[in-house]
Design a protein around this motif. Sequence first.
Motif, PDB file in Angstrom:
ATOM      1  N   VAL A  75     -22.288 -52.435 -28.341  1.00 43.96           N
ATOM      2  CA  VAL A  75     -21.721 -51.091 -28.406  1.00 43.96           C
ATOM      3  C   VAL A  75     -20.200 -51.119 -28.376  1.00 43.96           C
ATOM      4  N   ASN A  91     -31.452 -47.401 -26.805  1.00 37.30           N
ATOM      5  CA  ASN A  91     -30.003 -47.619 -26.931  1.00 37.30           C
ATOM      6  C   ASN A  91     -29.360 -46.902 -28.118  1.00 37.30           C
ATOM      7  N   ASP A  93     -26.325 -44.707 -27.382  1.00 40.75           N
ATOM      8  CA  ASP A  93     -25.081 -45.430 -27.103  1.00 40.75           C
ATOM      9  C   ASP A  93     -24.388 -45.859 -28.395  1.00 40.75           C
ATOM     10  N   GLU A 136     -22.918 -42.720 -30.241  1.00 45.44           N
ATOM     11  CA  GLU A 136     -21.692 -42.233 -29.611  1.00 45.44           C
ATOM     12  C   GLU A 136     -20.539 -43.215 -29.778  1.00 45.44           C
TER      13      GLU A 136
END
Length: 207
Positions: free
Chosen positions: A135, A160, A163, A166
Amino acid sequence: MIVENGSIVAILRGIDPEYAVAITEKLVENGITMLEVSLSEEEKALGSIRKISSAFQASVYLGAGTVVHTHQVDRVLDAGGKYIITPGWDRDLTRYVQSKRVSVIPGVFTPGEIMQAVQEEVEVVKLFPANVLGVSYVKSLQGPFPNVHIMGVGGVDLNNLKDYYEAGCSSFAIGNDLVPRGATTKDLKNIEEKAKRYVELMQGLRS
């Protein structure tokens, strides 16, 4: 744009053509209309593309992934595929696909490869394997490449995806967690449930 922000692409890998239409029906019924059929098992994949293309025509956006040779591009287009995804960066292959007047989503791993893709006027890049890069890596790419549409592929799942979204991935291609490799009609219920959850998750994030 070949892939809209917030899109989920279903990856079909190792699917016997006789199950391809039933699997696609479940995906479409639950809001997933962009499909990537992996050429990792080439003959099965081409058979599935033919079946899906014939049955759904304009109601799905159908392409092929794991494309590594120009002759595969020709076979995919002949079978009814509308776009090409490559596992890694190859400028010559990218240009060949573009010469056929179809969209290409090349695999990239480094900032240098993203730069090369941008120079070739590629609109969407496939960041692979996303789970290896992480990420924080995706977030770091937003500085130099704020306008590049990044599709996260590899290790992204319901736990996930938020995450990665974003952090900067605009869309995702989901394989085994959505459509198990070599899936049959026995997997339809699970595919239906997962498709619903992925679509609901993305709708929530986009709103």
